[in-house]
Design an enzyme around this catalytic site. Structure first.
Site, PDB file in Angstrom:
ATOM      1  N   ASP A 129      45.898  44.086  45.218  1.00  0.00           N
ATOM      2  CA  ASP A 129      45.539  42.974  44.334  1.00  0.00           C
ATOM      3  C   ASP A 129      45.185  43.541  42.954  1.00  0.00           C
ATOM      4  OD1 ASP A 129      44.599  39.896  44.486  1.00  0.00           O
ATOM      5  OD2 ASP A 129      43.264  41.024  43.163  1.00  0.00           O
ATOM      6  N   ILE A 130      45.805  42.991  41.901  1.00  0.00           N
ATOM      7  CA  ILE A 130      45.481  43.439  40.537  1.00  0.00           C
ATOM      8  C   ILE A 130      44.088  42.924  40.173  1.00  0.00           C
ATOM      9  CG2 ILE A 130      46.168  43.372  38.112  1.00  0.00           C
ATOM     10  CD1 ILE A 130      49.017  42.856  38.999  1.00  0.00           C
ATOM     11  N   GLU A 172      49.066  37.643  41.811  1.00  0.00           N
ATOM     12  CA  GLU A 172      48.861  39.065  41.550  1.00  0.00           C
ATOM     13  C   GLU A 172      48.694  39.865  42.838  1.00  0.00           C
ATOM     14  OE1 GLU A 172      44.760  37.090  41.079  1.00  0.00           O
ATOM     15  OE2 GLU A 172      46.881  36.592  40.817  1.00  0.00           O
TER      16      GLU A 172
END
Length: 259
Positions: A129-130, A172
């Protein structure tokens, strides 16, 4: 046949089948030339179909015309096959990053898990996950956000092996399925990617330097026993949540949660 060629060119004008269209046009005009030559010969008062030399010419022209027709429609079918493959690829690819999309990933994973369970080989999953991606969108706009996702996906592709299955699950969130990879090796790869991402900068259209980091959860089995992607996803997601809880920009192995 002229209408077929015209329609075919319009149909494929947005594809990259220029070479195929060139060959089809070449064969088409060769066929037209053969027909005109045949008609000219038949209309010639000195032309006698009974003469052996003219019989050979006639047979050659007829066979040449038939050959052109066969080749032309062969290229039509070949072009259609290429287009079908392209449509299938588009249906399984994330439009922005070029990675597998969620549905395709689940379809692929089902086969991978079946194979790895049967072989009792190692299998690992990275759930990525960004960090604070919403801030990029809010601060620099959605176009820059899209560019950030592309940069992220490109680095992920460069880091992983060609045999790994990389997907954008949505937004994301990304996942990487690494077959024949024990969890300790997956951790090494995940940490290398995290460091490379942390040191990477890219600029938006206003030349603002933007940095990204990511939190990564890892779950793997040295001998695959649980033949379901959901089982791996749940545990990798738990590890990802722990990485976020501890401050983000880190890699957490699910096994550490059991200690």
């Amino acid at each position: 046949m002229t209408m077929i060629v015209s329609y075919d060119l319009v149909t494929y004008k947005n594809t990259k089948s220029y070479l195929l269209n060139f060959f089809k046009l070449t064969f088409f005009f060769n066929g037209i030339f053969s027909v005109l030559k045949l008609i000219k010969g038949l209309n010639n008062p000195n032309y006698s179909i009974l003469e052996d030399s003219n019989k050979v010419d006639l047979l050659f022209l007829v066979l040449f015309l038939i050959w052109n027709i066969i080749i032309y429609f062969g290229f039509v079918l070949f072009s259609k096959a290429i287009t079908d493959v392209k449509l299938i690829t588009q249906a399984n690819t994330d439009y922005l990053t070029g990675l597998l999309n969620r549905q395709a990933f689940f379809n692929v994973a089902e086969k991978v898990f079946s194979l790895q369970t049967r072989k009792k080989s190692s299998l690992s999953l990275l759930y990525i996950d960004i960090d604070f991606f919403k801030n990029i969108n809010d601060s620099y706009g959605h176009t820059t956000g899209d560019n950030a996702l592309i940069v992220f996906a490109n680095l992920l592709t460069q880091t992983m092996r060609k045999s790994d299955f990389i997907t954008r699950l949505g937004g994301e969130e990304f996942a990487v399925l690494m077959f024949d990879t024990p969890p300790e090796m997956a951790l090494v790869v995940a940490e290398r990617f995290r460091k490379d991402l942390e040191s990477l900068n890219f600029n938006d259209k206003n030349n603002n330097s933007i940095k990204m980091t990511a939190s990564i959860g890892v779950y793997g089995e040295k001998q695959t026993q649980h033949s379901a992607l959901e089982y791996f996803l749940e545990r990798a997601d738990s590890a990802l949540m722990e990485a976020k809880r501890k401050g983000r920009n880190r890699v957490i192995n699910y096994d550490l949660l059991l200690v």
